[in-house]
Design a protein around this motif. Sequence first.
Motif, PDB file in Angstrom:
ATOM      1  N   MET A  10       0.843  -1.170   0.000  1.00  0.00           N
ATOM      2  CA  MET A  10       0.000   0.000   0.000  1.00  0.00           C
ATOM      3  C   MET A  10       0.893   1.241   0.000  1.00  0.00           C
ATOM      4  O   MET A  10       1.970   1.234   0.585  1.00  0.00           O
ATOM      5  N   ASN A  11       0.465   2.281  -0.665  1.00  0.00           N
ATOM      6  CA  ASN A  11       1.220   3.522  -0.749  1.00  0.00           C
ATOM      7  C   ASN A  11       0.471   4.651  -0.055  1.00  0.00           C
ATOM      8  O   ASN A  11      -0.756   4.684  -0.057  1.00  0.00           O
ATOM      9  N   CYS A  12       1.243   5.587   0.502  1.00  0.00           N
ATOM     10  CA  CYS A  12       0.678   6.783   1.127  1.00  0.00           C
ATOM     11  C   CYS A  12       0.103   7.701   0.043  1.00  0.00           C
ATOM     12  O   CYS A  12       0.714   7.872  -1.017  1.00  0.00           O
ATOM     13  N   ASN A  13      -1.046   8.285   0.289  1.00  0.00           N
ATOM     14  CA  ASN A  13      -1.659   9.195  -0.688  1.00  0.00           C
ATOM     15  C   ASN A  13      -0.901  10.510  -0.797  1.00  0.00           C
ATOM     16  O   ASN A  13      -0.980  11.189  -1.812  1.00  0.00           O
ATOM     17  N   ASN A  14      -0.148  10.882   0.246  1.00  0.00           N
ATOM     18  CA  ASN A  14       0.563  12.162   0.242  1.00  0.00           C
ATOM     19  C   ASN A  14       1.921  12.062  -0.442  1.00  0.00           C
ATOM     20  O   ASN A  14       2.212  12.804  -1.366  1.00  0.00           O
ATOM     21  N   CYS A  15       2.767  11.130   0.027  1.00  0.00           N
ATOM     22  CA  CYS A  15       4.139  11.072  -0.488  1.00  0.00           C
ATOM     23  C   CYS A  15       4.401   9.859  -1.378  1.00  0.00           C
ATOM     24  O   CYS A  15       5.495   9.714  -1.909  1.00  0.00           O
ATOM     25  N   ARG A  16       3.440   8.966  -1.521  1.00  0.00           N
ATOM     26  CA  ARG A  16       3.556   7.757  -2.337  1.00  0.00           C
ATOM     27  C   ARG A  16       4.592   6.768  -1.796  1.00  0.00           C
ATOM     28  O   ARG A  16       5.080   5.913  -2.517  1.00  0.00           O
ATOM     29  N   GLY A  17       4.958   6.904  -0.533  1.00  0.00           N
ATOM     30  CA  GLY A  17       5.904   5.980   0.087  1.00  0.00           C
ATOM     31  C   GLY A  17       5.221   4.676   0.474  1.00  0.00           C
ATOM     32  O   GLY A  17       4.003   4.623   0.680  1.00  0.00           O
ATOM     33  N   GLU A  18       5.998   3.605   0.563  1.00  0.00           N
ATOM     34  CA  GLU A  18       5.465   2.302   0.951  1.00  0.00           C
ATOM     35  C   GLU A  18       5.000   2.353   2.408  1.00  0.00           C
ATOM     36  O   GLU A  18       5.717   2.817   3.283  1.00  0.00           O
ATOM     37  N   VAL A  19       3.776   1.893   2.652  1.00  0.00           N
ATOM     38  CA  VAL A  19       3.193   1.891   3.989  1.00  0.00           C
ATOM     39  C   VAL A  19       2.626   0.513   4.265  1.00  0.00           C
ATOM     40  O   VAL A  19       2.027  -0.113   3.385  1.00  0.00           O
ATOM     41  N   ASP A  20       2.801   0.033   5.491  1.00  0.00           N
ATOM     42  CA  ASP A  20       2.226  -1.230   5.907  1.00  0.00           C
ATOM     43  C   ASP A  20       0.698  -1.122   5.883  1.00  0.00           C
ATOM     44  O   ASP A  20       0.137  -0.065   6.173  1.00  0.00           O
ATOM     45  N   VAL A  21       0.017  -2.198   5.545  1.00  0.00           N
ATOM     46  CA  VAL A  21      -1.442  -2.187   5.429  1.00  0.00           C
ATOM     47  C   VAL A  21      -2.096  -1.835   6.760  1.00  0.00           C
ATOM     48  O   VAL A  21      -3.122  -1.167   6.805  1.00  0.00           O
ATOM     49  N   ASN A  22      -1.494  -2.238   7.875  1.00  0.00           N
ATOM     50  CA  ASN A  22      -2.071  -1.983   9.197  1.00  0.00           C
ATOM     51  C   ASN A  22      -1.612  -0.662   9.804  1.00  0.00           C
ATOM     52  O   ASN A  22      -1.965  -0.353  10.933  1.00  0.00           O
ATOM     53  N   ALA A  23      -0.820   0.127   9.084  1.00  0.00           N
ATOM     54  CA  ALA A  23      -0.284   1.377   9.626  1.00  0.00           C
ATOM     55  C   ALA A  23      -1.377   2.427   9.767  1.00  0.00           C
ATOM     56  O   ALA A  23      -2.301   2.512   8.966  1.00  0.00           O
ATOM     57  N   THR A  24      -1.238   3.242  10.813  1.00  0.00           N
ATOM     58  CA  THR A  24      -2.167   4.346  11.041  1.00  0.00           C
ATOM     59  C   THR A  24      -1.615   5.630  10.447  1.00  0.00           C
ATOM     60  O   THR A  24      -2.361   6.467   9.930  1.00  0.00           O
ATOM     61  N   TYR A  25      -0.278   5.797  10.523  1.00  0.00           N
ATOM     62  CA  TYR A  25       0.395   6.973   9.995  1.00  0.00           C
ATOM     63  C   TYR A  25       1.515   6.548   9.052  1.00  0.00           C
ATOM     64  O   TYR A  25       2.123   5.498   9.240  1.00  0.00           O
ATOM     65  N   CYS A  26       1.795   7.375   8.060  1.00  0.00           N
ATOM     66  CA  CYS A  26       2.881   7.095   7.121  1.00  0.00           C
ATOM     67  C   CYS A  26       4.219   7.283   7.834  1.00  0.00           C
ATOM     68  O   CYS A  26       4.438   8.318   8.463  1.00  0.00           O
ATOM     69  N   PRO A  27       5.138   6.305   7.752  1.00  0.00           N
ATOM     70  CA  PRO A  27       6.439   6.454   8.414  1.00  0.00           C
ATOM     71  C   PRO A  27       7.348   7.479   7.719  1.00  0.00           C
ATOM     72  O   PRO A  27       8.313   7.935   8.302  1.00  0.00           O
ATOM     73  N   HIS A  28       7.018   7.876   6.494  1.00  0.00           N
ATOM     74  CA  HIS A  28       7.855   8.808   5.741  1.00  0.00           C
ATOM     75  C   HIS A  28       7.463  10.263   5.969  1.00  0.00           C
ATOM     76  O   HIS A  28       8.309  11.112   6.203  1.00  0.00           O
ATOM     77  N   CYS A  29       6.169  10.568   5.866  1.00  0.00           N
ATOM     78  CA  CYS A  29       5.737  11.969   5.966  1.00  0.00           C
ATOM     79  C   CYS A  29       4.822  12.244   7.151  1.00  0.00           C
ATOM     80  O   CYS A  29       4.536  13.395   7.452  1.00  0.00           O
ATOM     81  N   GLY A  30       4.333  11.213   7.838  1.00  0.00           N
ATOM     82  CA  GLY A  30       3.511  11.401   9.018  1.00  0.00           C
ATOM     83  C   GLY A  30       2.028  11.618   8.748  1.00  0.00           C
ATOM     84  O   GLY A  30       1.268  11.891   9.662  1.00  0.00           O
ATOM     85  N   THR A  31       1.602  11.494   7.502  1.00  0.00           N
ATOM     86  CA  THR A  31       0.196  11.683   7.159  1.00  0.00           C
ATOM     87  C   THR A  31      -0.629  10.515   7.676  1.00  0.00           C
ATOM     88  O   THR A  31      -0.196   9.363   7.619  1.00  0.00           O
TER      89      THR A  31
END
Length: 152
Positions: A1-22
């Motif tokens: 899954m990718n973050c909508n803000n920075c397009r970084g790889e995010v775990d499916v169960n993540a609440t916040y993006c580890p790259h940009c904090g969105t």
Amino acid sequence: MNCNNCRGEVDVNATYCPHCGTKIQNNDVNYGELTSSVPKASGSKKVWDIFALVGFGIGIGSLGGFALGLLLGFGNPFSGFSINILGCTAGVYGIVFSALGKKSIVNRSKARLGLVMSIIGTIIGFIIAVVWVVVDPYAFSDYISYYVRFII
């Protein structure tokens, strides 16, 4: 899954993006099917990094332009005024590149610093150019007549 803000790889169960904090919004969708059909924008991250670094470099040049123009202006007002105008112009480009470079994840701090330096260089360079026009209007008229010769 990718973050909508920075397009970084995010775990499916993540609440916040580890790259940009969105904050990540999970909509109970099978993201494996969606991401396999959508091309990843890996090259777009590098573009923002380039903008950030170029804006940082131009910001340094803008500050150097007004300082060099001030130093050269004491000996030759024409050269000082020319370099000062060049520093102001470069500062405007530095503002644009740095503002775009703030989208960078890696070089965001350099983009911010480049933005500040470009703004300071542009403002101070403009003030010095105005002071030169007021103090020595002949330097300004020489500057204009020098460049008008190439146009006509």
